[in-house]
Design an enzyme around this catalytic site. Structure first.
Site, PDB file in Angstrom:
ATOM      1  N   HIS A 136       0.828  -0.919  -0.150  1.00 24.72           N
ATOM      2  CA  HIS A 136       0.424  -0.199   0.156  1.00 24.72           C
ATOM      3  C   HIS A 136       0.976   1.248  -0.181  1.00 24.72           C
ATOM      4  O   HIS A 136       0.408   2.442   0.734  1.00 24.72           O
ATOM      5  CB  HIS A 136      -0.947  -0.258   1.154  1.00 24.72           C
ATOM      6  N   GLU A 180      -9.604  -8.631   0.590  1.00 24.28           N
ATOM      7  CA  GLU A 180      -8.527  -7.937   0.390  1.00 24.28           C
ATOM      8  C   GLU A 180      -7.895  -9.454  -1.039  1.00 24.28           C
ATOM      9  O   GLU A 180      -7.417 -10.257   0.434  1.00 24.28           O
ATOM     10  CB  GLU A 180      -8.270  -7.180   0.962  1.00 24.28           C
ATOM     11  N   HIS A 183      -2.164 -10.266   9.685  1.00 21.14           N
ATOM     12  CA  HIS A 183      -1.252 -10.064   9.056  1.00 21.14           C
ATOM     13  C   HIS A 183      -0.446 -10.122  10.985  1.00 21.14           C
ATOM     14  O   HIS A 183      -0.209  -9.249  11.731  1.00 21.14           O
ATOM     15  CB  HIS A 183      -0.813  -8.702   9.215  1.00 21.14           C
ATOM     16  N   ASP A 237      -4.468 -10.233   0.034  1.00 22.06           N
ATOM     17  CA  ASP A 237      -3.656 -10.954   0.562  1.00 22.06           C
ATOM     18  C   ASP A 237      -4.233 -11.646   2.070  1.00 22.06           C
ATOM     19  O   ASP A 237      -3.669 -12.339   1.891  1.00 22.06           O
ATOM     20  CB  ASP A 237      -2.903  -9.794   0.944  1.00 22.06           C
ATOM     21  N   ASP A 294      -7.865  -7.632   9.589  1.00 21.63           N
ATOM     22  CA  ASP A 294      -6.388  -6.451   9.390  1.00 21.63           C
ATOM     23  C   ASP A 294      -6.645  -5.739  10.476  1.00 21.63           C
ATOM     24  O   ASP A 294      -5.953  -5.071  10.750  1.00 21.63           O
ATOM     25  CB  ASP A 294      -6.578  -5.554   8.078  1.00 21.63           C
ATOM     26  N   HIS A 334     -10.373  -2.726   6.957  1.00 26.32           N
ATOM     27  CA  HIS A 334     -10.162  -1.779   6.187  1.00 26.32           C
ATOM     28  C   HIS A 334     -10.805  -1.289   5.054  1.00 26.32           C
ATOM     29  O   HIS A 334     -10.633  -0.118   4.674  1.00 26.32           O
ATOM     30  CB  HIS A 334      -8.121  -3.025   6.397  1.00 26.32           C
ATOM     31  N   TYR A 338       1.726  -0.146  11.324  1.00 23.04           N
ATOM     32  CA  TYR A 338       0.646  -1.072  10.705  1.00 23.04           C
ATOM     33  C   TYR A 338      -0.441   0.291  10.237  1.00 23.04           C
ATOM     34  O   TYR A 338      -1.056   0.851   9.683  1.00 23.04           O
ATOM     35  CB  TYR A 338       0.478  -1.875  11.112  1.00 23.04           C
ATOM     36  N   HIS A 388     -12.381 -10.863   5.142  1.00 20.28           N
ATOM     37  CA  HIS A 388     -11.875  -9.630   4.213  1.00 20.28           C
ATOM     38  C   HIS A 388     -11.481 -10.492   3.207  1.00 20.28           C
ATOM     39  O   HIS A 388     -10.850 -11.015   2.449  1.00 20.28           O
ATOM     40  CB  HIS A 388     -10.165  -9.133   5.151  1.00 20.28           C
TER      41      HIS A 388
END
Length: 409
Positions: free
Chosen positions: A28, A84, A228, A86, A167, A148, A195, A82
Site C-alpha cells: 500500500h 482484499e 498479519h 492478500d 486487518d 479496512h 501499520y 476480508h
C-alpha cells in the site's frame, strides 16, 4: 510439502495455517522492511473451518499446512473475513482444491469477491451478529465496515474465546515466532504503530466504532488472531487499548521536521528549526527524505503534535520527494497538527507556497509565515528558523496533549 510446511497449534481447536512473506518491501505504498505474514486459521471442530486464505502466490504453502493437520477434503467451510487479495487471492483455487460445502462472507464481501474475481462461486452471505454452528463449536460474525474495506468483518470462536480480527490489531512482520509474547516488545510496538499510521489512520472513526462494537458484545477475549503479524495470547486487550489511543490521535510534544535539499540550504534551515524546538522543550525528529521513507514519516506523525515541512524550489514546484511525501501523508488524514513551512530558492521561490496550500488542505495550524532563503540561508535566516522552532515548541507546551474529535472522513 506438508512435511516441510506445518501448521502451528494456537488453541485447543485452532491451528495457524498461513504463510510467511520474507521478501515483500512495499505494501500500500509503505516500506515493509521486516516483511509480513498472511495468516489463515483452521478450526478443527465437527465442521472443519478455514478462516481466510492467503496471497495467491502462497496458496501451496497454506494448503500444505492444512494437510499437516487434516485431510484437505475434510474442510467443510471457509469464512472470508476480508476480500482484499492478500487474504482472498488464493480463495478461488482453495475452493477448487478443498471443495468445501459452504463459503461465507459478509454481504459486502460477497459483492467484493465476485467483482474482484469476476465470479468467486457460490458464497453465502452472513448477517451481522450471525452465529455459525460448527458442530461442537460456534463462530459469531460481526461486521466491522471500513476496517479496512467496506466488506470487513471479524469472527469470534466462543469455545476458545478467540477473535479473528482480519486487518485489525495486526502488523507487517515476518517471523517464525507465531505469538507476540515471543517477539521483542520494541519491535511489536513500532510495527503496530507503523501499520496503524499507514493503513488505518484515515479510518479512525470506523476503528473507534469497531472497538465500541467489540466491547458491546460482552464476550471475553483471550486470544486475538489478526491476518498479519503475530497472534496476541497474553494480555491481548493491550493492543485494543493501543488502537483506541491511535484512533483518538492524542498529540504529544514531538515535532516532525520533514524536508529534502539540493545544495544543503534547506538542510541547514531544518537543523536550525530543530535547535529551536529542542531549546523550547519539544522533541524534534528531523527526517531528511534523502534517507527516510514516506511511511516512516507517517509513523512518526501518529502522535506528534507538529509537522514542519521544507524544500527547495525546482521547476516552480516543491522538491518532488517532499511533494510525494505530503501527498501520501495528506491522504492519511492526520488531525490536530500545528506546523511550520520553510524553503530555499534561486529565483522563483514557489516551494513554500505549494507546501502552504497542502497544509491548508490538511487543516494544519501554521504558527507563522514561511521562512525562505535565497540561495543560501544567511545568519539572520537561520535565526528566523530557530525562532520558528521555539514558537512551535511554545505552542506545543501550551497544549501538549491535544485530542481532536475524530468525526467523519
Amino acid at each position: 510439502m506438508k512435511d516441510v510446511f506445518r501448521a502451528v497449534p494456537v488453541t485447543d481447536h485452532v491451528w495457524w495455517v498461513g504463510a510467511i512473506d520474507w521478501a515483500v518491501r512495499d505494501f500500500h505504498g509503505y516500506l515493509t522492511s521486516r516483511g509480513t505474514t498472511y495468516n489463515a486459521y483452521l478450526i478443527v471442530a465437527d465442521k472443519v473451518t478455514l478462516i481466510d486464505t492467503v496471497k495467491a502466490s502462497y496458496r501451496d504453502e497454506m494448503l500444505a499446512r492444512i494437510a499437516s493437520v487434516v485431510p484437505p477434503k475434510t474442510v467443510d467451510a471457509i469464512v472470508s473475513n476480508h476480500s482484499e487479495p492478500d487474504h482472498s487471492g488464493a480463495l478461488v483455487e482453495t475452493i477448487r482444491a478443498l471443495e468445501p460445502r459452504t463459503v461465507y462472507a459478509s454481504k459486502k464481501g460477497v459483492e467484493a469477491l465476485n467483482e474482484y474475481f469476476g465470479t468467486a462461486g457460490d458464497i453465502t452471505p452472513v448477517e451481522d451478529g450471525q452465529t455459525l454452528d460448527l458442530g461442537g463449536a460456534s463462530l459469531t460474525c460481526a461486521e466491522t465496515k471500513m476496517c479496512h474495506w467496506p466488506d470487513s468483518m471479524v469472527s469470534y470462536l466462543h469455545e476458545d474465546r478467540m477473535l479473528f480480527s482480519q486487518d485489525g490489531f495486526g502488523m507487517h512482520l515476518a517471523s517464525y515466532a507465531r505469538f507476540a509474547d515471543e517477539i521483542d516488545p520494541w519491535v511489536l510496538d513500532y510495527e503496530a504503530r507503523k501499520y496503524y499510521a499507514n493503513i488505518l489512520l484515515p479510518l479512525s472513526t470506523f476503528i473507534q466504532k469497531a472497538i465500541d462494537k467489540l466491547q458491546g458484545l460482552g464476550v471475553p477475549i483471550d486470544v486475538i488472531a489478526p491476518d498479519h503479524g503475530p497472534i496476541w495470547r497474553q494480555g491481548p486487550l493491550r493492543v485494543v487499548e493501543a488502537y483506541a489511543r491511535y484512533a483518538a490521535q492524542t498529540r504529544t510534544r514531538r515535532a516532525v521536521v520533514v524536508y529534502d535539499t539540493m545544495w544543503e540550504s534547506t538542510h541547514w534551515m531544518a537543523r536550525a528549526i530543530g535547535e529551536g524546538l529542542a531549546a523550547g522543550g519539544a522533541e524534534p525528529k528531523l527526517m531528511p527524505l534523502g534517507g527516510v521513507h514516506r511511511s516512516d514519516v507517517a509513523t512518526e506523525l501518529l502522535d506528534a503534535g507538529a509537522l514542519v515541512a521544507g524544500a527547495p524550489t525546482i521547476n516552480n514546484q516543491m522538491f518532488p520527494t517532499l511533494a510525494d511525501c505530503l501527498t501520501y501523508v495528506q491522504g492519511l488524514k492526520p488531525k490536530g497538527l500545528v506546523g511550520g513551512v520553510f524553503g530555499s530558492y534561486g529565483w522563483g521561490g514557489e516551494s513554500t507556497k505549494h507546501i502552504q496550500k497542502v497544509f491548508e488542505d490538511m487543516n494544519v495550524e501554521l504558527v507563522g509565515p514561511p521562512v525562505r532563503a535565497k540561495y543560501r540561508p544567511s545568519p539572520d535566516t537561520l535565526a528566523e528558523c530557530y525562532t520558528l522552532g521555539r514558537t512551535l515548541a511554545d505552542r506545543l507546551a501550551k497544549n501538549p496533549a491535544r485530542t481532536p474529535t475524530v468525526t467523519g472522513q
